[in-house]
Motif scaffolding. Sequence first.
Motif, PDB file in Angstrom:
ATOM      1  N   CYS A 272       0.836  -1.194   0.000  1.00 57.96           N
ATOM      2  CA  CYS A 272       0.000   0.000   0.000  1.00 57.96           C
ATOM      3  C   CYS A 272       0.879   1.255   0.000  1.00 57.96           C
ATOM      4  N   SER A 273       0.221   2.411  -0.080  1.00 57.04           N
ATOM      5  CA  SER A 273       0.923   3.670   0.180  1.00 57.04           C
ATOM      6  C   SER A 273       1.002   3.878   1.689  1.00 57.04           C
ATOM      7  N   VAL A 274       2.197   4.152   2.171  1.00 59.56           N
ATOM      8  CA  VAL A 274       2.448   4.215   3.611  1.00 59.56           C
ATOM      9  C   VAL A 274       2.222   5.642   4.125  1.00 59.56           C
ATOM     10  N   ARG A 275       1.407   5.775   5.169  1.00 57.38           N
ATOM     11  CA  ARG A 275       1.182   7.100   5.750  1.00 57.38           C
ATOM     12  C   ARG A 275       1.972   7.308   7.033  1.00 57.38           C
ATOM     13  N   ASP A 276       2.460   6.219   7.638  1.00 56.37           N
ATOM     14  CA  ASP A 276       3.273   6.320   8.846  1.00 56.37           C
ATOM     15  C   ASP A 276       4.211   5.116   8.867  1.00 56.37           C
ATOM     16  N   VAL A 280       4.427   0.898  10.776  1.00 56.93           N
ATOM     17  CA  VAL A 280       3.992   1.053   9.394  1.00 56.93           C
ATOM     18  C   VAL A 280       2.475   0.966   9.323  1.00 56.93           C
ATOM     19  N   LEU A 281       1.861   2.017   8.772  1.00 50.80           N
ATOM     20  CA  LEU A 281       0.411   2.074   8.587  1.00 50.80           C
ATOM     21  C   LEU A 281       0.107   2.509   7.161  1.00 50.80           C
ATOM     22  N   CYS A 282      -0.953   1.952   6.579  1.00 55.78           N
ATOM     23  CA  CYS A 282      -1.321   2.243   5.185  1.00 55.78           C
ATOM     24  C   CYS A 282      -2.370   3.340   5.104  1.00 55.78           C
ATOM     25  N   TRP A 283      -2.333   4.083   3.990  1.00 58.40           N
ATOM     26  CA  TRP A 283      -3.463   4.917   3.632  1.00 58.40           C
ATOM     27  C   TRP A 283      -4.630   4.004   3.252  1.00 58.40           C
ATOM     28  N   GLU A 284      -5.850   4.424   3.547  1.00 57.30           N
ATOM     29  CA  GLU A 284      -7.020   3.591   3.320  1.00 57.30           C
ATOM     30  C   GLU A 284      -7.189   3.263   1.841  1.00 57.30           C
ATOM     31  N   ASP A 285      -7.489   2.003   1.567  1.00 62.96           N
ATOM     32  CA  ASP A 285      -7.790   1.511   0.215  1.00 62.96           C
ATOM     33  C   ASP A 285      -6.691   1.833  -0.797  1.00 62.96           C
ATOM     34  N   SER A 286      -5.446   1.754  -0.369  1.00 64.28           N
ATOM     35  CA  SER A 286      -4.342   2.081  -1.273  1.00 64.28           C
ATOM     36  C   SER A 286      -3.536   0.851  -1.688  1.00 64.28           C
TER      37      SER A 286
END
Length: 370
Positions: A272-276, A280-286
Motif C-alpha cells: 500500500c501507500s504508507v502514511r506512517d 507502518v500504517l497504510c493509507w485507506e484503500d491504497s
Amino acid sequence: MRANPVRAFRLRTIQPLLATLLVTAVLASSAHAEGDCDRLVRAGDSLQAAFDGLPDDGSHQTVCLTDGTFQLTDMVTLTRDNVTLRGRGLNDSVLQMAEGVSSPVLVLGDAYHQQPQQPIRNVTVEELGIEGGGQTPNEFRPDLPYLSNSALVVRQGEGILLRNLNVQDCRSACLLTEYHSRDVTIEGSHVSRAQWDGISLNRAGPTRIHGNTIEDNVAAGITVEYLEGSEISNNVIANNGSHGLYLADAENNRFAGNLIRDNHLAGVFLTCSVRDRNPVLCWEDSFSRGNEFVDNRFEHNHFGYQVAVDSAANCKDFDNPPNVSRGDAFVDSPNEEPDWGTYGRCLAYDGSETLEHISRRDTRGSAAGQ
C-alpha cells in the motif's frame, strides 16, 4: 622472379583512391550523424547555455553532444518543449556530476518550484551516459529541499522518451518521474548503482519501461508510489538490495516477460501507500490492485511475490484476488502472503490456485527443466 609492372601500376593507382574513398566515407558518416543537429555541444562547452539559447518558437530542436565527458558542477535544467538531446553513444558522451556535489545531473521540467508551474512535453534524451554524485552527503539538494538528487528527474513530463542511456552512481534514484508525469518511455538503458532505487515512479500516469537492465542498486530496482495504466516488460531486474519491484498503490498495470533474479528481498513486493512508518500504517484503500503479471521468471530471490497489507488497505472486500499471475516461473523464489485468512487473498495464480501450491509446483518444474 620479376615483378609484374601492370600489377604494380594498378596498386599505385588504387591505393590512393581507396584512401580517398575511406576519408570521404568517414566525413560523410560524421556529417550524417550531425546533419539533423540544431546545436552541437562539445566537451567543455556549456550544455545549459545551449538549452537557454534555443529559439522560443515551439519548433523541434535537436541538441547533439560530441564524444567526451561533460564535467558538471551544477544541474542542467530543460524547460522547453520539443527538444531532443542526443549523444554519440551511452559510453561515448557522458554527463558527469563533479565528485561531492549534491545535485541532480539533468532535470526535465521546472526545478525551481516545489509544484512545477507548467508541464514539459515531447522531450527525448538518448544515446548518452549520466553519472551522478554517488555517495554525497545529501539525498535532497540543500537549496531546493524538495528536489531529490536523482541523476535524471522528470517533473510533470508528458511525452518523454529516455532511450539507450547508461545511468549510474546516483545519490538518490537514477531515474525519477514525479508530479503526474505521463506517457513516459524508458527503454534500452542500463540503470545501476543508485544509493536508493534504480527507477522511481512517483504519482505516475501511463509509463512504459521496456528492455532495460536495472541492477546493483542499494534499494529496489523499480519503486512505484502510485502508477496506473502502464507496462513494464522484458527487463532484467537483478541483484538489488531490497526488492526487484516495490509496488505501492499500483493500479491496472501489466508486467510481462521480465527476468527478476538475485534480489535480496522479494522479486515483487505488493503493498500500500504508507502514511506512517513507525509503526507502518497504510493509507485507506491504497493496496495495489488490478495488476497482471505474465510470463515473468523469478530466480534466486528471497521471495518471489511478497504481499504486505494491514486493516486499512487489504483485499478482504474483493470477490476475487485483485491481482493475477499467469505463466510466471519460480526458481528458488518462494512466495509469501501472510494473514490472508484475515485480509483476503491479494494475488491469484492462474486465476484460483493457492499460493503455496503454485510456488511448490513451479519451483519443481523449473528445477526439473534445468
